[in-house]
Scaffold this active site. Structure first.
Site, mmCIF file in Angstrom:
data_model
loop_
_atom_site.group_PDB
_atom_site.id
_atom_site.type_symbol
_atom_site.label_atom_id
_atom_site.label_comp_id
_atom_site.label_asym_id
_atom_site.label_seq_id
_atom_site.Cartn_x
_atom_site.Cartn_y
_atom_site.Cartn_z
ATOM 1 N N SER A 168 0.859 -1.195 0.000
ATOM 2 C CA SER A 168 0.000 0.000 0.000
ATOM 3 C C SER A 168 0.888 1.235 0.000
ATOM 4 C CB SER A 168 -0.854 0.026 1.264
ATOM 5 O OG SER A 168 -0.049 0.285 2.388
ATOM 6 N N ASP A 169 0.380 2.342 -0.538
ATOM 7 C CA ASP A 169 1.059 3.591 -0.223
ATOM 8 C C ASP A 169 0.864 3.788 1.284
ATOM 9 O OD1 ASP A 169 2.400 5.945 -0.150
ATOM 10 O OD2 ASP A 169 1.352 6.883 -1.819
ATOM 11 N N TRP A 170 1.725 4.606 1.870
ATOM 12 C CA TRP A 170 1.750 4.705 3.337
ATOM 13 C C TRP A 170 0.415 5.266 3.873
ATOM 14 C CZ3 TRP A 170 5.248 2.037 1.517
ATOM 15 C CH2 TRP A 170 6.372 1.607 2.210
#
Ligand code: BGC
Length: 680
Positions: free
Chosen positions: A227-229
């Site tokens: 995932s993106d953060w």
């Protein structure tokens, strides 16, 4: 590591924990089974490894690293070899700092020059982005450091990036916005990072069409999706969409997964599929050894990459290169305090930042004045007057202007394409008193240049990295012949842009209503002149093109046609040229952009030297996605093969007929075509 055996030994809790980060940057270790953790750190134009204390997602102090030219800059080299070397160089720093995966390259297509994060992406064109990204991945992974393509997908704006919904039709989605990812996936990157935004109504992190149907099934990706953060919305839903790793780690998410397994919402098979991918990655990277490395080596490499990336936009009366005897006024604070990188998660703690003022040749007759401040819009009447006075008496004036972090950065978009007021005024003030003005731009994305006709030369240095100032001085004084080309269009007027009125407007749906007409695909189709077109860039030498030859005039599918063109350096300097091959499309059956870049090659020629540049075209170069039958197809018909200097300048062309005996007859199905949305 015997992964299948481990799957039998791990408890459900341990498996769920492996699918969520241990902290902000690591996967979890399971010592009882000998499973180590691996570390991810930010890129893409250098290594941003936060200090041990900075175990947080907030951007904090990081180890010193070499800040390479930003992706926008490297893309302008049109030289995949340089992207490879940059990947390899950064990998050495990763090995030295015990980092197993670098979070880059950024592969998003530039839909609009207003996007605050465009400097972290290569191009508006998927062929350039795809080739440069692929080369970077190859370089990084040649040292067994994992690459992570980001942000998948349609993450073309920073405003409302966590909640906005990118709504695109299937053609735009498959021909433009995912095409560069698709090319780079051929290099087997360790990871793909999903974007924050929704794609056609569903968060990218939990979008089964995006991640499972397209990325895995259609594109064949078998690696880890991260995932993106903080991009995960609901962890079980994300897992079902085949998102393997949530970053950073939250215990709550582990519990959510455990609960989902208990309630039969998520199956053990689904958990195992993701654990298998994560363990395979951990196994392949954890054997890396820490290696010694001298940052000075990468500083030198960063300078060489900058040399190949600077774009000469204007050079009337051959005012450049400068002679050492020229009495030069160097004005503009950015000459002393270089803007060499953008702001946000890619921000490198540099090893050694060079400035143009320091790197001017020692023998140069040069005086400096600030001209503006680096605060706000930079306007300072006193500094402006001082700089103008200096410009008055000089033979030539170098005005260094650009965009500061306040104007462009991850996290927000620009509202206009103007330079800061103080910078703009400085160019005008110099032009008012001196006829020999050379503008140097330090920008991450296009700007308007109302003074274009009043200056003699424009050098676009983009964001040149910490070592770029030396390369810039070498270009200004002719030690290096500029060879960069714009990998994006510089529009003449914002209001003429294809996305005008449909970009970054609010927190809801953002309609990519221009479809495949992105960048030069739009301007060339609509015949709208630009400030500087895609592919544009000058040299201190001249190149002459001749003898465009196709080895046949009919391409019968499946088959190939060999294309060759002769290029000669007719000037008196060594130089590099980017040979650009476009196809003028046949639109008998479907609308398409008027022209599309299909292949490019960068060549080097000594004065008087010539070479034959060869390309091979196959059906793939003529395909588009046909929504009626959900397939990439090519249409039989007449096309033109073109060699262009840039998207607006045709050099040579030759007709080519495509005959596709297997052409699908989809006309009958046309009325039955599903809604234009790919999902949601
Ligand atoms: C950015 C990513 C970055 C991550 C970790 C996010 O906000 O969008 O590109 O890799 O943070 O810093």
């Amino acid at each position: 590591m015997d992964i299948e055996k481990l799957l039998g030994e791990l408890t459900i809790s341990e498996k769920c924990a492996l699918l969520v980060g241990a902290d902000a940057w690591h996967t979890i270790a399971i010592p009882r089974l000998g499973i180590p953790s691996i570390m991810m750190a930010d890129g893409p134009h250098g290594l941003r490894k936060q200090l041990e204390s900075g175990n947080s997602i907030e951007i904090q102090e990081s180890y010193q690293a070499v800040c390479f030219p930003a992706e926008v800059t490297v893309a302008s080299s049109f030289d995949p070899e340089l992207a490879f070397q940059m990947g390899e160089g950064i990998a050495k720093e990763c090995l030295n700092k015990d980092v197993q995966v670098l979070l880059g390259p950024g592969m998003n297509i530039k839909r609009s020059p207003l996007c605050g994060r465009n400097f972290e992406y290569y191009s508006e064109d998927p062929v350039v982005s795809g080739e440069m990204g692929a080369a970077f991945v190859r370089g990084l992974q040649s040292k067994n450091v994992g690459a992570c393509l980001k942000h998948f997908a349609l993450n073309s704006q920073e405003s409302y990036r966590m909640i906005s919904d990118s709504v695109a039709d299937e053609r735009a989605f498959l021909e433009i916005y995912t095409q560069a990812f698709r090319r780079a996936l051929q290099e087997n990157p360790a990871m793909v990072m999903c974007s924050y935004n929704k794609v056609n109504g569903v968060y990218a992190s939990e979008n089964p069409v995006l991640l499972d149907d397209v990325l895995r099934k259609k594109f064949g990706y078998q690696g880890v999706v991260v995932s993106d953060w903080t991009a995960v919305n609901r962890r079980p839903k994300a897992l079902k969409a085949t998102l393997d790793l949530e970053m950073p780690g939250y215990v709550y998410s582990v519990h959510q997964l455990e609960k989902a397994v208990r309630h039969g919402i998520v199956s053990v098979e689904e958990i195992d599929a993701s654990v298998r991918r994560i363990l395979a990655l951990v196994e392949s990277k954890s054997a890396n050894r820490i290696e010694d490395f001298d940052l000075a080596d990468n500083h030198a490499l960063a300078r060489r990459i900058a040399e190949g990336s600077i774009v000469l936009l204007k050079n009337d009366e051959q005012i450049l290169p400068l002679a050492p005897t020229d009495k030069v006024a160097l004005i503009g604070r950015l000459a002393r305090e270089t803007r060499y990188q953008g702001g946000g998660s890619s921000h490198i703690n540099p090893f050694q930042v060079d400035s143009l003022l320091d790197r001017m040749p020692p023998e140069a007759d040069c005086q400096y004045a600030e001209g503006y401040t680096l605060q706000g819009d930079g306007w300072d009447e006193k500094l402006l007057a001082e700089a103008q006075a200096l410009a008055t008496g000089a033979d030539k004036v170098i005005v260094v202007v650009g965009l500061t972090d306040e104007y462009e950065s991850e996290g927000y978009d620009r509202r206009h394409l103007n330079l800061p007021r103080g910078h703009q005024a400085l160019v005008e003030a110099a032009c008012a008193v001196n006829a020999n003005v050379i503008v140097v731009l330090q920008i991450g994305s296009p700007v308007l240049m109302p003074w274009k006709d009043d200056v003699k030369a424009i050098v676009n240095a983009y964001l040149l990295g910490e070592a770029g100032a030396g390369a810039l001085a070498d270009v200004l004084y002719g030690k290096v012949n500029p060879s960069g080309r714009l990998a994006e269009t510089f529009p003449a007027h914002l209001e003429e842009a294809p996305w005008w009125g449909h970009y970054a407007l609010g927190n809801g749906e953002v309609h990519y209503q221009e479809s495949v007409y992105v960048g030069y695909r739009y301007y060339s189709s609509a015949k709208i002149p630009t400030l500087f077109p895609f592919g544009y860039g000058l040299s201190y030498t001249r190149f002459e093109y001749s003898d465009l030859t196709l080895d046949r005039d009919i391409l019968r599918v499946p088959g190939a046609v060999s294309v060759s063109v002769r290029v000669r350096n007719t000037g008196d300097r060594f130089g590099k040229e980017v040979v650009q091959l476009y196809i003028e499309n046949n639109q008998d059956r479907q609308f398409k952009p008027a022209i599309e870049l299909k292949q490019f090659k960068k060549i080097a020629l000594a004065p008087g030297e010539e070479t034959i540049v060869r390309f091979q075209l196959t059906e793939a170069d003529f395909q588009y996605f046909e929504p009626a039958i959900k397939m990439f197809v090519s249409d039989s018909g007449d096309y033109t093969v073109q060699i262009r200097k840039d998207a607006e300048t045709l050099l040579l062309s030759a007709p080519l007929r495509l005959e596709n005996p297997g052409q699908k007859d989809y006309a009958m199905n046309f009325m039955k075509a599903e809604s234009y949305r790919i999902c949601g």
